[in-house]
Design a protein around this motif. Structure first.
Motif, PDB file in Angstrom:
ATOM      1  N   PHE A  48       0.831  -1.210   0.000  1.00 39.93           N
ATOM      2  CA  PHE A  48       0.000   0.000   0.000  1.00 39.93           C
ATOM      3  C   PHE A  48       0.860   1.253   0.000  1.00 39.93           C
ATOM      4  CE2 PHE A  48      -1.017   3.179   3.270  1.00 39.93           C
ATOM      5  CZ  PHE A  48      -1.916   3.959   2.547  1.00 39.93           C
ATOM      6  N   ALA A  52       0.952   4.288  -2.755  1.00 43.17           N
ATOM      7  CA  ALA A  52       0.695   5.689  -2.398  1.00 43.17           C
ATOM      8  C   ALA A  52       1.887   6.571  -2.754  1.00 43.17           C
ATOM      9  CB  ALA A  52       0.369   5.797  -0.912  1.00 43.17           C
ATOM     10  N   SER A 180       0.044   3.838   7.370  1.00 40.22           N
ATOM     11  CA  SER A 180      -0.508   2.494   7.534  1.00 40.22           C
ATOM     12  C   SER A 180      -0.330   2.114   8.998  1.00 40.22           C
ATOM     13  CB  SER A 180       0.203   1.478   6.635  1.00 40.22           C
ATOM     14  OG  SER A 180       1.525   1.234   7.079  1.00 40.22           O
ATOM     15  N   PRO A 226     -10.078   6.626  -1.053  1.00 38.88           N
ATOM     16  CA  PRO A 226     -11.380   6.211  -0.510  1.00 38.88           C
ATOM     17  C   PRO A 226     -11.492   6.330   0.999  1.00 38.88           C
ATOM     18  CG  PRO A 226      -9.999   4.303  -0.853  1.00 38.88           C
ATOM     19  CD  PRO A 226      -9.180   5.473  -1.292  1.00 38.88           C
ATOM     20  N   VAL A 229      -9.333   2.803   4.825  1.00 43.66           N
ATOM     21  CA  VAL A 229      -9.736   1.464   4.375  1.00 43.66           C
ATOM     22  C   VAL A 229      -8.608   0.483   4.676  1.00 43.66           C
ATOM     23  CG1 VAL A 229     -11.249   2.317   2.547  1.00 43.66           C
ATOM     24  CG2 VAL A 229      -8.829   1.865   2.043  1.00 43.66           C
ATOM     25  N   ASP A 233      -7.534  -2.533   0.006  1.00 44.43           N
ATOM     26  CA  ASP A 233      -8.619  -1.863  -0.712  1.00 44.43           C
ATOM     27  C   ASP A 233      -8.280  -0.418  -1.062  1.00 44.43           C
ATOM     28  OD1 ASP A 233     -10.315  -4.090  -0.717  1.00 44.43           O
ATOM     29  OD2 ASP A 233     -10.994  -3.649   1.313  1.00 44.43           O
ATOM     30  N   TRP A 234      -6.995  -0.072  -1.055  1.00 45.43           N
ATOM     31  CA  TRP A 234      -6.574   1.258  -1.480  1.00 45.43           C
ATOM     32  C   TRP A 234      -5.746   1.129  -2.747  1.00 45.43           C
ATOM     33  CZ3 TRP A 234      -2.822   4.370  -3.165  1.00 45.43           C
ATOM     34  CH2 TRP A 234      -3.039   5.750  -3.098  1.00 45.43           C
ATOM     35  N   PRO A 235      -6.100   1.855  -3.834  1.00 45.67           N
ATOM     36  CA  PRO A 235      -7.096   2.928  -3.905  1.00 45.67           C
ATOM     37  C   PRO A 235      -8.498   2.457  -4.253  1.00 45.67           C
ATOM     38  CG  PRO A 235      -5.880   2.848  -5.948  1.00 45.67           C
ATOM     39  CD  PRO A 235      -5.281   1.787  -5.061  1.00 45.67           C
ATOM     40  N   GLU A 236      -8.666   1.152  -4.529  1.00 41.17           N
ATOM     41  CA  GLU A 236     -10.006   0.657  -4.844  1.00 41.17           C
ATOM     42  C   GLU A 236     -10.148  -0.746  -4.281  1.00 41.17           C
ATOM     43  OE1 GLU A 236     -10.155   0.900  -9.048  1.00 41.17           O
ATOM     44  OE2 GLU A 236      -8.712  -0.701  -9.392  1.00 41.17           O
ATOM     45  N   THR A 237     -11.388  -1.164  -4.112  1.00 39.37           N
ATOM     46  CA  THR A 237     -11.664  -2.468  -3.528  1.00 39.37           C
ATOM     47  C   THR A 237     -11.059  -3.572  -4.384  1.00 39.37           C
ATOM     48  OG1 THR A 237     -13.729  -1.628  -2.592  1.00 39.37           O
ATOM     49  CG2 THR A 237     -13.488  -4.016  -2.752  1.00 39.37           C
ATOM     50  N   TYR A 246      -4.883  -0.597   8.377  1.00 40.27           N
ATOM     51  CA  TYR A 246      -5.554   0.490   7.677  1.00 40.27           C
ATOM     52  C   TYR A 246      -4.527   1.283   6.882  1.00 40.27           C
ATOM     53  CZ  TYR A 246     -10.119   0.030   9.862  1.00 40.27           C
ATOM     54  OH  TYR A 246     -11.340  -0.419  10.254  1.00 40.27           O
ATOM     55  N   VAL A 248      -4.286   5.067   4.808  1.00 40.56           N
ATOM     56  CA  VAL A 248      -4.952   6.357   4.608  1.00 40.56           C
ATOM     57  C   VAL A 248      -3.971   7.314   3.957  1.00 40.56           C
ATOM     58  CG1 VAL A 248      -4.355   7.091   6.953  1.00 40.56           C
ATOM     59  CG2 VAL A 248      -6.192   8.247   5.742  1.00 40.56           C
TER      60      VAL A 248
END
Length: 254
Positions: A48, A52, A180, A226, A229, A233-237, A246, A248
């Motif tokens: 993730f 990002a 995260s 989003p 999450v 599920d970042w940036p989409e499910t 998590y 963000v």
């Protein structure tokens, strides 16, 4: 000191690095024996952060400040962003700082610096960065806090909101915050009660933070879609199993 495990060295081992000792490896192997999925979840958190950071690069940000950076492992932030970007690693642990300085050799280390500082002292961190000419705080900076908050004490919750507000206020518009952190929201109560003592005994006390607490911590920043999450599920499910971390990404308010 090599007699007992060190959090930074243990994390380095878990990430495939070589800056660790037998005690660190034993601690990680104890955690993995009790929680075989831990490595997969840590890797998902790291993936993730990589996504990002690449997005930040694509948007033109070429400055990165990693808080609680530990010891870079293969594929660490400076390797990910490349020599055209500038990276400052920040850690309070002298073991992590000394080991990072040993790791930062060769052409991949151009434009990379490490400072020993407590991430809680946001004013002090930014002052060191400015005084050393390490980053240009008049331009956007991406702040990275990867798998760090779970190692900070319960009492830090309210303090962390002020800390990240200070980073926000000290950075240029367009700056980003990437976090995260391990969360308990997919665990049954008994699972959280079982896993936290295992990790705490092996390496260091751990504190799982839920969505509402994380939202308060980053409250000075604008959440980007989003929102908060699970990292898968970042940036989409994705449809993948949740990682228990998590992710963000936030932007500095203009």
């Amino acid at each position: 000191m090599t007699e007992g495990p060190n959090l930074a060295r243990a994390t380095n081992y878990l990430m495939g690095g070589g800056a660790n000792f037998a005690a660190d490896r034993a601690a990680v192997n104890e955690m993995l024996a009790m929680d075989p999925g831990l490595g997969r979840r840590i890797q998902a958190s790291r993936a993730f952060v990589s996504r990002a950071v690449r997005d930040a690069l694509d948007d033109g940000c070429d400055q990165f400040l990693e808080l609680g950076a530990g010891i870079p492992a293969p594929g660490g932030l400076h390797s990910l962003v490349g020599p055209a970007a500038r990276v400052v690693y920040v850690d309070v642990d002298p073991v992590a700082v000394a080991s990072t300085r040993e790791v930062l050799v060769g052409p991949d280390a151009d434009g990379v610096a490490v400072v020993q500082a407590d991430l809680h002292d946001a004013d002090g961190v930014l002052a060191q960065v400015t005084a050393g000419g390490l980053l240009d705080l008049g331009r956007p900076v991406t702040v990275v806090c990867s798998s760090v908050l779970q190692w900070l004490a319960d009492s830090d919750g309210p303090t962390l909101a002020r800390v990240f507000a200070t980073y926000h206020d000290g950075l240029a518009p367009g700056s980003l915050l990437v976090i995260s952190t391990a969360h308990p929201d997919d665990l049954a109560d008994h699972e959280a009660d079982e896993k936290q003592p295992i990790i705490s005994r092996a390496v260091a006390p751990v504190r799982l933070r839920g969505r509402s607490e994380l939202a308060r911590i980053v409250g000075a920043w604008d959440l980007l879609p989003p929102g908060i999450v699970d990292v898968v599920d970042w940036p989409e499910t994705s449809g993948a199993d949740t990682a228990g971390f998590y992710g963000v990404v936030c932007a500095a308010r203009r």
